[in-house]
Every structure is written in structure tokens, then in C-alpha cells.
Design an enzyme around this catalytic site. Structure first.
Site, short mmCIF file in Angstrom:
data_model
loop_
_atom_site.label_atom_id
_atom_site.label_comp_id
_atom_site.label_asym_id
_atom_site.label_seq_id
_atom_site.Cartn_x
_atom_site.Cartn_y
_atom_site.Cartn_z
CD GLU A 1 -41.64 16.47 -4.55
OE1 GLU A 1 -40.53 16.82 -4.07
OE2 GLU A 1 -42.28 15.48 -4.13
CB CYS B 1 -42.67 11.56 -10.21
SG CYS B 1 -44.30 10.80 -10.11
NE ARG C 1 -40.22 1.73 -5.11
CZ ARG C 1 -41.35 1.05 -5.28
NH1 ARG C 1 -41.39 -0.26 -5.04
NH2 ARG C 1 -42.44 1.67 -5.71
CG HIS D 1 -44.79 13.27 -5.54
ND1 HIS D 1 -43.44 13.54 -5.61
CD2 HIS D 1 -45.03 12.26 -6.40
CE1 HIS D 1 -42.88 12.70 -6.48
NE2 HIS D 1 -43.82 11.91 -6.96
#
Length: 204
Positions: A81, A144, A91, A166
């Protein structure tokens, strides 16, 4: 003995395991050359406690480098990242049932932080070893990203380099294991002081 703190997450969304922690925990105590070793710790997948837990670990261990990892369901590559953004937009509920929507990670914090790891060198090392890997421009907006942002916020201005990786649910059978991929990524980050100048991959 210098310490590189490597974190993974506990399972979430009714899963039995989280590959990020399953890989990270197998690297506990692994040496990174002379005078350094990996210390692996698990973070809760909860907005209210993950950052607090991470801060406590940093205070207790005084690591020379910190790399947090998490699971990215649906991605097929190891994603190094680049940027953490100051937004929570879940979500699904976290493990404490919280589902923040459009709230800041840090009320008085900047819009974003960049990784201070040599992200392109890490991707290159992984690809050279046969691991599907790419620079990612988004860590999402779940726990995260929150941990990534709080990590960079906590260490801003210090000499401690830090960032986020990730991992996919499982690598293809013809690729090295997630454990080996993570070991190589951490090893490269530890040994590389200046990032390489190369084109970077991107995942959405």
C-alpha cells in the site's frame, strides 16, 4: 537486538482464519540479518480497539520498523500500500458490531499519509521471486486503512519507517507461500534504504 513489528488481523466477517495473521505469526522470531528480528502480533478487527492496541505495542516494543498486514478479499496479488486516507467507511460491521460511515480516522489529522517503506523495491523483489505483487493506491476504508493511517500518524516525524501490506486469501499453487512472500517483503523493506525508480503496478 532491533525489532521489526509485524502485525496481522484476527478473523472477521464470520471467517475462521485470517491469512494475514496466519502468515505473520509464522515469522515470529525470524532474523533479518545480524541484530534484528521479527516480532509478530495480532490486532483486533475493530475500529474502537485496533489503533489503541497498535499504539500499545509500539510503546512496549519500541520497534525500528513497523509493517501491518491485512486481508484483501477479492485481490489476487500481494498489495504494497502507498497511501492511507483519513476516512472510515465500513462496508460491513467490524468484530464489535460497529460500522462507521464517512467518519474521520483522526479528527485533526491530514487527509492522507504515505507509506515510508520502499514500496517499489518490495514489489520488485516479490515479482522477481515469482510472487504476484503490485503497488496499491488504496487500502480501502475498513479497519485495515484505519490501522495504516493511525500507524503513520503515530510515527510521523520519527525515524521509524512503517507501512501496510494487503495479502490475498491464498496465492496460486505455482507461487511461493504467503509466509515466504511476507518474509521477503519484510526482509527487503528492512535492507533497502532508498526505493527504486520503476513503474509500479496498481490495483483498484
Amino acid at each position: 537486538m532491533q525489532t521489526v513489528l509485524l502485525t496481522g488481523f484476527e478473523p472477521f466477517d464470520n471467517a475462521l482464519i485470517n491469512p494475514s495473521w496466519e502468515a505473520a505469526r509464522q515469522l515470529e522470531g525470524v532474523p533479518l540479518g545480524e541484530g534484528a528480528r521479527i516480532v509478530a502480533r495480532c490486532l483486533p478487527c475493530a475500529f474502537a480497539t485496533a489503533g489503541e492496541h497498535l499504539t500499545r505495542l509500539i510503546s512496549e516494543l519500541t520497534p525500528a520498523m513497523v509493517i501491518a498486514t491485512g486481508l484483501a478479499p477479492g485481490r489476487s496479488e500481494v498489495s504494497i500500500e502507498r497511501v492511507a486516507i483519513n476516512i472510515n467507511d465500513a462496508r460491513i460491521p467490524d468484530n464489535l458490531g460497529q460500522q462507521p460511515i464517512d467518519t474521520p480516522v483522526a479528527v485533526d489529522g491530514p487527509a492522507a499519509y504515505f507509506s515510508t517503506l520502499p514500496i517499489k523495491a518490495m514489489v520488485k523483489a516479490l515479482r522477481d521471486a515469482g510472487v504476484a505483487a503490485a503497488v496499491s493506491q488504496t487500502a480501502g476504508t475498513f479497519v485495515c486503512n484505519q490501522v495504516f493511517y493511525l500507524l503513520q500518524h503515530r510515527l510521523a516525524g520519527s525515524e521509524v519507517r512503517s507501512g501496510f501490506i494487503h495479502v490475498p486469501s491464498s496465492p496460486p499453487a505455482d507461487q511461493p507461500s504467503l509466509v515466504e512472500a511476507l518474509r521477503l517483503a519484510v526482509f527487503t523493506a528492512w535492507l533497502t534504504q532508498a526505493d527504486v525508480v520503476e513503474t509500479g503496478g496498481q490495483v483498484s
